[in-house]
Design a protein around this motif. Sequence first.
Motif, PDB file in Angstrom:
ATOM      1  N   GLU A   1       0.836  -1.203   0.000  1.00 43.44           N
ATOM      2  CA  GLU A   1       0.000   0.000   0.000  1.00 43.44           C
ATOM      3  C   GLU A   1       0.870   1.253   0.000  1.00 43.44           C
ATOM      4  OE1 GLU A   1      -3.043  -0.044   3.022  1.00 43.44           O
ATOM      5  OE2 GLU A   1      -3.358  -2.195   2.763  1.00 43.44           O
ATOM      6  N   ALA A   2       1.954   1.220   0.784  1.00 45.86           N
ATOM      7  CA  ALA A   2       2.855   2.372   0.843  1.00 45.86           C
ATOM      8  C   ALA A   2       3.527   2.607  -0.501  1.00 45.86           C
ATOM      9  CB  ALA A   2       3.911   2.161   1.927  1.00 45.86           C
ATOM     10  N   GLU A   3       3.960   1.544  -1.155  1.00 46.48           N
ATOM     11  CA  GLU A   3       4.604   1.676  -2.466  1.00 46.48           C
ATOM     12  C   GLU A   3       3.623   2.205  -3.509  1.00 46.48           C
ATOM     13  OE1 GLU A   3       7.602   1.553  -3.266  1.00 46.48           O
ATOM     14  OE2 GLU A   3       8.633   0.415  -1.712  1.00 46.48           O
ATOM     15  N   SER A   4       2.364   1.799  -3.400  1.00 47.89           N
ATOM     16  CA  SER A   4       1.344   2.292  -4.322  1.00 47.89           C
ATOM     17  C   SER A   4       1.158   3.798  -4.165  1.00 47.89           C
ATOM     18  CB  SER A   4       0.017   1.571  -4.065  1.00 47.89           C
ATOM     19  OG  SER A   4      -1.013   2.115  -4.859  1.00 47.89           O
ATOM     20  N   ILE A   5       1.147   4.277  -2.932  1.00 44.26           N
ATOM     21  CA  ILE A   5       1.008   5.712  -2.677  1.00 44.26           C
ATOM     22  C   ILE A   5       2.213   6.464  -3.234  1.00 44.26           C
ATOM     23  CG2 ILE A   5       0.994   7.482  -0.866  1.00 44.26           C
ATOM     24  CD1 ILE A   5      -0.639   5.501   0.850  1.00 44.26           C
ATOM     25  N   ILE A   6       3.396   5.931  -3.023  1.00 46.02           N
ATOM     26  CA  ILE A   6       4.609   6.590  -3.520  1.00 46.02           C
ATOM     27  C   ILE A   6       4.597   6.652  -5.048  1.00 46.02           C
ATOM     28  CG2 ILE A   6       7.128   6.404  -3.685  1.00 46.02           C
ATOM     29  CD1 ILE A   6       7.064   5.174  -0.837  1.00 46.02           C
ATOM     30  N   ALA A   7       4.136   5.592  -5.684  1.00 49.80           N
ATOM     31  CA  ALA A   7       4.055   5.582  -7.153  1.00 49.80           C
ATOM     32  C   ALA A   7       3.100   6.675  -7.643  1.00 49.80           C
ATOM     33  CB  ALA A   7       3.594   4.214  -7.644  1.00 49.80           C
ATOM     34  N   ARG A   8       1.990   6.843  -6.936  1.00 46.61           N
ATOM     35  CA  ARG A   8       1.040   7.891  -7.323  1.00 46.61           C
ATOM     36  C   ARG A   8       1.628   9.275  -7.044  1.00 46.61           C
ATOM     37  NH1 ARG A   8      -4.118   6.638  -4.218  1.00 46.61           N
ATOM     38  NH2 ARG A   8      -2.891   5.058  -3.137  1.00 46.61           N
ATOM     39  N   GLN A   9       2.462   9.381  -6.010  1.00 44.49           N
ATOM     40  CA  GLN A   9       3.149  10.652  -5.760  1.00 44.49           C
ATOM     41  C   GLN A   9       4.089  10.994  -6.909  1.00 44.49           C
ATOM     42  OE1 GLN A   9       4.633  10.039  -1.538  1.00 44.49           O
ATOM     43  NE2 GLN A   9       3.819  12.129  -1.371  1.00 44.49           N
ATOM     44  N   GLU A  10       4.755   9.987  -7.449  1.00 38.71           N
ATOM     45  CA  GLU A  10       5.635  10.218  -8.598  1.00 38.71           C
ATOM     46  C   GLU A  10       4.838  10.740  -9.787  1.00 38.71           C
ATOM     47  OE1 GLU A  10       9.286   7.075  -7.924  1.00 38.71           O
ATOM     48  OE2 GLU A  10       7.410   6.313  -8.777  1.00 38.71           O
ATOM     49  N   ASP A  11       3.640  10.190  -9.979  1.00 38.94           N
ATOM     50  CA  ASP A  11       2.783  10.659 -11.076  1.00 38.94           C
ATOM     51  C   ASP A  11       2.355  12.107 -10.838  1.00 38.94           C
ATOM     52  OD1 ASP A  11       2.967   8.175 -12.282  1.00 38.94           O
ATOM     53  OD2 ASP A  11       1.067   7.439 -11.450  1.00 38.94           O
ATOM     54  N   ALA A  12       1.998  12.433  -9.590  1.00 43.69           N
ATOM     55  CA  ALA A  12       1.576  13.798  -9.256  1.00 43.69           C
ATOM     56  C   ALA A  12       2.730  14.775  -9.440  1.00 43.69           C
ATOM     57  CB  ALA A  12       1.047  13.854  -7.825  1.00 43.69           C
ATOM     58  N   ALA A  13       3.932  14.346  -9.069  1.00 47.04           N
ATOM     59  CA  ALA A  13       5.109  15.203  -9.230  1.00 47.04           C
ATOM     60  C   ALA A  13       5.388  15.457 -10.709  1.00 47.04           C
ATOM     61  CB  ALA A  13       6.321  14.548  -8.572  1.00 47.04           C
ATOM     62  N   ALA A  14       5.163  14.452 -11.530  1.00 45.37           N
ATOM     63  CA  ALA A  14       5.446  14.573 -12.966  1.00 45.37           C
ATOM     64  C   ALA A  14       4.588  15.645 -13.633  1.00 45.37           C
ATOM     65  CB  ALA A  14       5.239  13.230 -13.660  1.00 45.37           C
ATOM     66  N   ILE A  15       3.381  15.875 -13.081  1.00 43.77           N
ATOM     67  CA  ILE A  15       2.503  16.902 -13.658  1.00 43.77           C
ATOM     68  C   ILE A  15       2.449  18.144 -12.766  1.00 43.77           C
ATOM     69  CG2 ILE A  15       1.109  15.256 -14.949  1.00 43.77           C
ATOM     70  CD1 ILE A  15      -1.024  15.446 -12.746  1.00 43.77           C
ATOM     71  N   ASP A  16       3.340  18.179 -11.772  1.00 45.18           N
ATOM     72  CA  ASP A  16       3.454  19.325 -10.866  1.00 45.18           C
ATOM     73  C   ASP A  16       2.117  19.657 -10.199  1.00 45.18           C
ATOM     74  OD1 ASP A  16       4.685  21.395  -9.486  1.00 45.18           O
ATOM     75  OD2 ASP A  16       4.414  22.856 -11.095  1.00 45.18           O
ATOM     76  N   ASP A  17       1.429  18.620  -9.714  1.00 50.37           N
ATOM     77  CA  ASP A  17       0.162  18.808  -8.991  1.00 50.37           C
ATOM     78  C   ASP A  17       0.470  18.767  -7.499  1.00 50.37           C
ATOM     79  OD1 ASP A  17      -2.360  18.665  -7.809  1.00 50.37           O
ATOM     80  OD2 ASP A  17      -3.215  17.525  -9.472  1.00 50.37           O
TER      81      ASP A  17
END
Length: 238
Positions: free
Chosen positions: A124-140
């Motif tokens: 679950e923690a890794e899934s959240i971190i992966a989504r954080q990477e996606d959010a960072a990529a679009i500067d959200d």
Amino acid sequence: MSNKSVLFLEQAAEYAKQIDYSRPAGSQVYGFIRDAIVSMQLEPGQLISETALANQFGVSRTPVREALIKLANLGFVEVRPQRGTYVSRLSREAILEARFIREALEVSVVSYLAEHTESRLFNEAESIIARQEDAAAIDDALLFQSLDDDFHQLLSGNTGFDRVSNMIEQEKAHMDRLRNLSLHMSGQYARVIQQHRAIVTALRSGNRQEAVSAMTLHLREVYNVLDRLPVDHPEYFV
């Protein structure tokens, strides 16, 4: 009225179309205003008109007042008698106190989890971190910060001690706007993600001391932020 205030009211009118009137309107209005404050769309010191918001949301003033009272209790807004409700300015003392309390709680959380953790937590923690990477990529920044909250709530929630999560949630309110501002600093997305991965790695290994060190380093990032942001944005701070 400032351009930001006009835009905020326009967005409130759009948000009103999504309000589910089968649920309490106050909690939905609260979420909208809180996100606007955390994202700095509503800036420290900015006036919030209760009447204008009620008109834009298409509700009575009661749910708006309820939302503003809750925000005042969290320290996000300041009610000035005979003058109105204003977005609170950032307080260095309140931020440092909140960080101190959070460190005491969250270091205890990872110390406990290093010896009492099931494997599903890591997934679950890794899934959240992966989504954080996606959010960072679009500067959200707002989405990234929401996922940051999810990460910390996941850890505290897995201790089985219900009040811990609530206490962390309450204290972090003092830091939310600072955290959002910090995400616009060069390399901050990457630093947070790296620190989250270090926490998960330490918990996977069951190394209590490494977990404590990783969480302590993560929470003390606020010192670096406080060295810079009051210089860059003195108008935001008391």
